[in-house]
Design a protein around this motif. Structure first.
Motif, mmCIF file in Angstrom:
data_model
loop_
_atom_site.group_PDB
_atom_site.id
_atom_site.type_symbol
_atom_site.label_atom_id
_atom_site.label_comp_id
_atom_site.label_asym_id
_atom_site.label_seq_id
_atom_site.Cartn_x
_atom_site.Cartn_y
_atom_site.Cartn_z
ATOM 1 N N LEU A 1 -4.840 3.487 6.329
ATOM 2 C CA LEU A 1 -4.971 2.077 5.948
ATOM 3 C C LEU A 1 -6.418 1.619 5.994
ATOM 4 O O LEU A 1 -6.829 0.749 5.230
ATOM 5 N N HIS B 1 0.799 -1.229 0.000
ATOM 6 C CA HIS B 1 0.000 0.000 0.000
ATOM 7 C C HIS B 1 0.831 1.278 0.000
ATOM 8 O O HIS B 1 0.279 2.352 -0.229
ATOM 9 N N ARG C 1 -7.847 1.890 2.652
ATOM 10 C CA ARG C 1 -7.044 1.414 1.531
ATOM 11 C C ARG C 1 -7.873 0.489 0.619
ATOM 12 O O ARG C 1 -8.955 0.036 1.002
#
Lengths: 486, 100
Positions: free
Chosen positions: A190, A182, A193
């Motif tokens: 995150l 990522h 994501r």
């Protein structure tokens, strides 16, 4: 906000001062305590009004900069750390009085660095920054285990270090995979994501690493020798605080950073390991004849409770109405366990010094000559059993409510069964302490050494009685649906 | 292609290191094994940096930090191994046989 920066800088500054001027170590530590309590008070007050506080030092925006964030859980854990530290510093100012040799020179910087590492891990949201915090905490904790310099303490420290380093490397490997997939490491980013195929493996690696550091069954074998071999004030920090930091990170990963990829079976597996730890630790605690080992195995069991929250607040549960209650419950439980466990270790240290041994046969009847210490021990035992009015009762009650609301009543059974078991294993030392006249000649502790465990044990009880303010505080930063649901 | 070669080498180092950490009894060997795993992880991370387009500087910063952390851990571990050897006369943990 500046309070966050102060909470990281003050213990570090104190640690440096206590190395540069060892005679001032206690003064420096006391000063850090005062600063920390003021900072936590300001932070908590600000948060109740404005919601979670976020700082990005150096004004480099995330993802290049590293975000620090205080939400309700963070402030609760910060306060837990500060309270335990205050109690331990008070007690240790006698046992580790400055100028009394190598051990006292080592204790103060290690204790303050441990505090800095705890605060860093509680406030950080960057996976790599958390790795650095995790390592700092580990190295300091290993140092505290080895403090006495005896062969068995050194062996326990080495065994602990091997487990902890394997844990760190597993965690780091997971972090590397997340970065590779990522290109970012901030938990907040995150959570939004695009899921990648390697996410599951990365989360598994990080969780395994953190579980090894939290001494989750079956990674707990390093804990009893390490925590039992350290001097009492060090044990109080190791058992009360250190495992909570890695637990908090694991829970944040599963409920905040990547709840979308979590499978229900994985959550059940973690909670099952926790349940096994509750019963395994409890049964082993029943078989010990040394007070310190009973307390240590009780830590294995009590840490198991914490993992029961995973199926209640992790994965899809993170967005459910009962998750807020589960988070609050586990926070209450973690905080009151830290306070009570620290109180118990400090009391055990006083008994040990009074009669030269911590075997149940040796401490028989000490309640008569050390009533204040025994009162503190009794209050702490009440908390560990999860009886009202302690904070642990509030925590257990909320976790059981969440378990019932989510239709997973069996975790409630584990909570109740574990409480029963803890009553059984704590009955034995209590029975010994109150049995008979006790030895005529003992080495008396100083007054402030007796007050420190009493302060900690009383705080654990008061947490249950005055639970409204901490209750509101823990909710700060929860999604609205999760707050109003139950 | 070359980035993948680094990544695979990293993976092999990690595997070798874990074997050493678990199988060896001599504590110094275990410290070395820990460093082998660390090197493998860093190599792996470095390989990610050149995988897509221009090199990404963040992994380098992370690796440098990681090396510092690993160095501190190694220093403490070696110190403990020496202290343990002086106090007990052994180079392995108590219940484990000393290999040579």
């Amino acid at each position: 906000m500046d309070a966050i920066v102060v909470l990281l800088a003050a213990p570090l500054a104190g640690a440096f001062l206590s190395i540069a001027a060892p005679r001032l170590a206690v003064v420096a530590s006391a000063l850090v305590c005062v600063v920390a309590f003021v900072a936590i008070g300001l932070l908590g007050a600000e948060m109740l009004e404005l919601g979670p506080a976020i700082v990005v030092p150096g004004n480099w925006g995330v993802p290049l900069g590293i975000g620090l964030e205080a939400d309700g859980k963070a402030v609760a854990f910060l306060a837990m750390t500060a309270l335990v530290m205050a109690g331990v510093i008070t007690a240790a100012s006698v046992e580790f009085a400055p100028g009394s040799g190598r051990r006292s020179f080592g204790f103060w910087p290690l204790a303050l660095l441990l505090w800095a590492a705890m605060n860093a891990m509680i406030l950080s949201r960057d996976l790599f920054n958390l790795y650095v915090g995790l390592e700092l905490l580990t190295l300091v904790a290993v140092g505290l285990v080895a403090l006495s310099g005896k062969a068995d303490a050194l062996a326990a420290a080495l065994r602990y270090m091997i487990f902890a380093l394997i844990g760190s490397l597993l965690y780091l490997l997971g972090v590397v995979m997340i970065y590779g997939a990522h290109g970012m490491l901030d938990m907040g980013l995150l959570s939004a994501r695009t899921p990648a195929p390697a996410d599951g493996l990365a989360l598994a690696l990080m969780t395994a690493g953190l579980a090894a550091k939290t001494a989750l069954f079956p990674f707990h074998v390093w804990l009893p020798p390490a925590h039992a071999g350290a001097p009492a004030p060090a044990s109080a920090l190791l058992s009360g605080l250190v495992p909570k930091a890695s637990f908090l990170i694991a829970l944040r990963l599963w409920s905040e950073a990547m709840p979308d990829i979590v499978r229900p079976e994985a959550l059940v597996l973690i909670a099952l390991l926790g349940a096994v730890a509750v019963f395994h630790g409890g049964l082993l605690a029943l078989r010990q004849v040394r007070l310190k080992l009973i307390i240590v195995y009780s830590t294995v069991a009590q840490l198991g409770y914490l993992f029961l929250i995973f199926p209640l607040a992790g994965g899809e549960g993170a967005a459910q109405p009962w998750s807020a209650g589960a988070w609050s419950g586990v926070t209450f439980h973690a905080v009151s366990h830290a306070l009570a466990k620290a109180a118990m270790f400090l009391a055990a240290g006083l008994y040990m010094r009074a009669v030269g041994s911590d075997e149940l046969g040796a401490i028989r009847g000490l309640a008569r000559s050390m009533p204040m210490t025994t009162f503190a021990f009794g209050l702490a035992a009440l908390t560990l059993m999860g009886l009202p009015p302690s904070g642990a009762f509030t925590g257990k009650y909320m976790m059981i409510t969440a378990a019932l609301a989510s239709g997973q009543w069996w975790w409630g059974v584990v909570l109740l069964g574990g409480g029963l078991l803890s009553a059984l294993y704590l009955y034995r030392p209590l029975e010994a302490l109150f049995d008979g006249e006790g030895p005529a000649e003992i080495i008396r502790p100083r007054r402030r050494e007796e007050l420190a465990p009493l302060f900690l044990a009383a705080a654990a009880i008061l947490l249950g009685i005055f639970s409204a303010v901490p209750f509101d505080l823990i909710y700060v930063g929860r999604p609205d649906a999760a707050v109003t649901g139950l | 292609m070359s980035a993948d070669a680094y990544a695979v080498t990293g993976a092999i180092l990690i595997a070798l290191g874990f074997y050493g950490l678990v199988a060896a009894h001599h504590l110094l060997r275990r410290v070395v094994a820990f460093n082998v795993i660390g090197s493998g992880v860093f190599l792996h991370l470095g390989a990610y940096a050149t995988r897509y387009g221009p090199p990404d500087p963040v992994p380098q910063a992370l690796i440098i930090t990681g090396i510092v952390v690993a160095l501190s851990a190694t220093a403490l571990a070696v110190g403990l191994v020496v202290a343990h050897a002086l106090a007990s006369g052994r180079v392995a943990l108590p219940e484990e046989a000393e290999d040579d």
